[in-house]
Scaffold this motif. Structure first.
Motif, PDB file in Angstrom:
ATOM      1  N   ALA A  40       0.616  -1.309   0.165  1.00  0.00           N
ATOM      2  CA  ALA A  40       0.098  -0.343   0.083  1.00  0.00           C
ATOM      3  C   ALA A  40       0.624   1.204  -0.390  1.00  0.00           C
ATOM      4  CB  ALA A  40      -0.859  -0.091   0.815  1.00  0.00           C
ATOM      5  N   ALA A  41       2.194   1.257   0.627  1.00  0.00           N
ATOM      6  CA  ALA A  41       2.955   2.482   0.658  1.00  0.00           C
ATOM      7  C   ALA A  41       3.415   2.677  -0.460  1.00  0.00           C
ATOM      8  CB  ALA A  41       4.082   1.934   1.363  1.00  0.00           C
ATOM      9  N   TRP A 141     -11.600  -4.882   4.842  1.00  0.00           N
ATOM     10  CA  TRP A 141     -12.597  -3.640   4.478  1.00  0.00           C
ATOM     11  C   TRP A 141     -11.794  -2.719   3.916  1.00  0.00           C
ATOM     12  CZ3 TRP A 141     -17.043  -3.079   7.586  1.00  0.00           C
ATOM     13  CH2 TRP A 141     -17.184  -4.125   8.842  1.00  0.00           C
ATOM     14  N   VAL A 142     -12.085  -2.853   2.100  1.00  0.00           N
ATOM     15  CA  VAL A 142     -11.630  -1.785   1.396  1.00  0.00           C
ATOM     16  C   VAL A 142     -12.569  -0.895   0.639  1.00  0.00           C
ATOM     17  CG1 VAL A 142     -10.339  -1.806  -0.620  1.00  0.00           C
ATOM     18  CG2 VAL A 142     -10.480  -3.575   0.365  1.00  0.00           C
ATOM     19  N   VAL A 162      -4.093  -0.620   7.044  1.00  0.00           N
ATOM     20  CA  VAL A 162      -3.102  -1.720   6.229  1.00  0.00           C
ATOM     21  C   VAL A 162      -3.409  -0.107   4.759  1.00  0.00           C
ATOM     22  CG1 VAL A 162      -2.790  -2.583   4.011  1.00  0.00           C
ATOM     23  CG2 VAL A 162      -4.090  -3.542   6.068  1.00  0.00           C
ATOM     24  N   ALA A 163      -3.725   0.548   4.489  1.00  0.00           N
ATOM     25  CA  ALA A 163      -3.839   1.581   3.549  1.00  0.00           C
ATOM     26  C   ALA A 163      -4.680   2.812   3.638  1.00  0.00           C
ATOM     27  CB  ALA A 163      -4.048   1.029   1.984  1.00  0.00           C
ATOM     28  N   GLY A 164      -4.570   4.275   3.837  1.00  0.00           N
ATOM     29  CA  GLY A 164      -5.313   5.060   3.557  1.00  0.00           C
ATOM     30  C   GLY A 164      -4.841   5.336   5.396  1.00  0.00           C
ATOM     31  N   ARG A 165      -5.540   6.379   6.012  1.00  0.00           N
ATOM     32  CA  ARG A 165      -5.231   7.438   7.531  1.00  0.00           C
ATOM     33  C   ARG A 165      -6.918   6.429   8.084  1.00  0.00           C
ATOM     34  NH1 ARG A 165      -5.549  12.991   7.114  1.00  0.00           N
ATOM     35  NH2 ARG A 165      -6.033  12.790   4.697  1.00  0.00           N
ATOM     36  N   ARG A 166      -7.440   6.447   9.020  1.00  0.00           N
ATOM     37  CA  ARG A 166      -8.413   6.124   9.618  1.00  0.00           C
ATOM     38  C   ARG A 166      -8.374   6.960  11.559  1.00  0.00           C
ATOM     39  NH1 ARG A 166     -12.288   2.120   7.668  1.00  0.00           N
ATOM     40  NH2 ARG A 166     -11.026   1.170   5.553  1.00  0.00           N
ATOM     41  N   ARG A 167      -9.972   7.863  11.169  1.00  0.00           N
ATOM     42  CA  ARG A 167      -9.988   8.217  12.569  1.00  0.00           C
ATOM     43  C   ARG A 167     -11.251   7.511  12.934  1.00  0.00           C
ATOM     44  NH1 ARG A 167     -11.822  13.483  10.501  1.00  0.00           N
ATOM     45  NH2 ARG A 167      -9.941  14.459  10.882  1.00  0.00           N
ATOM     46  N   ILE A 243      -8.261   6.014  -1.048  1.00  0.00           N
ATOM     47  CA  ILE A 243      -8.511   4.051  -0.759  1.00  0.00           C
ATOM     48  C   ILE A 243      -7.579   3.713   0.685  1.00  0.00           C
ATOM     49  CG2 ILE A 243      -6.762   2.433  -1.703  1.00  0.00           C
ATOM     50  CD1 ILE A 243      -8.454   3.133  -3.659  1.00  0.00           C
ATOM     51  N   ASN A 244      -8.386   2.920   1.738  1.00  0.00           N
ATOM     52  CA  ASN A 244      -8.511   2.896   2.282  1.00  0.00           C
ATOM     53  C   ASN A 244      -9.116   1.381   2.696  1.00  0.00           C
ATOM     54  OD1 ASN A 244      -8.552   5.616   4.079  1.00  0.00           O
ATOM     55  ND2 ASN A 244     -10.535   5.671   2.215  1.00  0.00           N
TER      56      ASN A 244
END
Length: 332
Positions: A40-41, A141-142, A162-167, A243-244
């Protein structure tokens, strides 16, 4: 908010200790070593290609909404409908749509709670959590930018980004009365949700919400981070980037058998909830004594060998009490 590094929480015993406290904990860099995080990076294409290599060719439920809603999935006008669409499509097609959305942003979409064992076999083996053994199966979860309505889960949760930021916006269980919870049998996706958290700014219509907001904990996670979230904590989840990807594990480390506390709650609703207030207060005293045990074990004044079915559940008393309950429910 308690924060720890991956090295501070290194095994299943440490996780059990966390669960005993019933407090959320951020575990920084818990899954930073995963190949999925490394992929993901490298960007959106690499992240989606990494997932696609595990695709088992199954279908899944895909949620979508116009870009104008900014991914805020909730009820529609009133509570008779919803402001999003759901359809069952091939996982590979959903991944392609999510990728396309990231470029065009004509809609937002996501797939949630996909068991990796069925939909992405091999993913969990290549991306393991050192806190959980193989009996707890991860889910994937995608999606694009989204806001999942404030809800609770009846299981403990380890959420790994895994990918993206989550709040995450977290509210303790005791905030339930100030969150203006919606129906329990007409929900967005299984669990009842707050009708106000993250949606309404009209505090005059929801005067008690200010008390809940005062108890809120806001947490932002980055790829490689994890959050331990105890059961019954309310949480709104925002996926902040185009993308998360998130992997989560649900489990109940303290279950004594197959019966859930939620089943007991539902039964209490029909057995107690509409009785007179004075009688409900009397039953509350009995629940406090026998179930919540606010003053310790109800038979502490007797020798342990005289505790009968109130002895340890693991010594056969789970089955004995369950048999009594089933007989009562059958009317025998």
């Amino acid at each position: 908010m308690d924060e720890r590094n991956a090295v501070d929480v290194g095994d299943a015993d440490a996780l059990r200790a966390l669960a005993s406290s019933c407090r959320p904990v951020v575990i920084r860099k818990h899954c930073s070593h995963w190949p999925a995080v490394a992929a993901a990076a490298r960007g959106t294409d690499a992240a989606m290609a990494y997932l696609a290599q595990y695709d088992a060719g199954l279908t899944a439920e895909y949620f979508s909404a116009p870009a104008s809603l900014a991914g805020r999935y909730h009820y529609g006008a009133g509570i008779s409908g919803f402001n999003f669409l759901r359809e069952v499509i091939a996982v590979r097609d959903a991944l392609a749509r999510i990728s396309a959305n990231a470029l065009s942003e004509r809609e937002t979409g996501y797939m949630g709670s996909l068991p990796t064992e069925a939909h992405f076999p091999g993913f969990a083996v290549d991306n393991p959590s050192m806190l959980l053994d193989g009996h707890v199966r991860p889910r994937l979860w995608v999606g694009n930018r989204s806001t999942v309505a404030c809800h609770y889960d009846s299981y403990d949760n380890l959420a790994c980004v895994v990918a993206g930021r989550r709040r995450f916006t977290l509210y303790p269980p005791e905030a339930i009365g100030d969150l203006y919870i919606g129906p329990i049998d007409h929900t967005l996706s299984g669990q009842p949700v707050s009708m106000v958290a993250g949606v309404a700014e009209d505090t005059d219509a929801y005067p008690r919400f200010a008390a809940a907001r005062a108890k809120a904990i806001d947490v932002e996670l980055y790829p490689g981070d994890a959050l331990y979230l105890p059961k019954l904590w309310w949480h709104q989840v925002e996926a902040l980037d185009s993308i998360n990807i998130l992997v989560n594990y649900w489990w109940d480390g303290f279950s004594a058998g197959p019966d859930s506390p939620y089943a007991a709650l539902l039964l209490a609703m029909i057995a107690i909830a509409e009785r007179p207030a004075s009688e409900r207060a009397a039953w509350r005293a009995y629940f406090d004594h026998y179930v919540f045990r606010v003053d310790g074990h109800p038979l502490a004044h007797l020798p342990e060998e005289k505790h009968g079915v109130l002895g340890p559940l693991a010594q056969g008393n789970y089955g004995r009490i369950r048999t009594l309950v089933m007989r009562m429910l059958r009317g025998s």
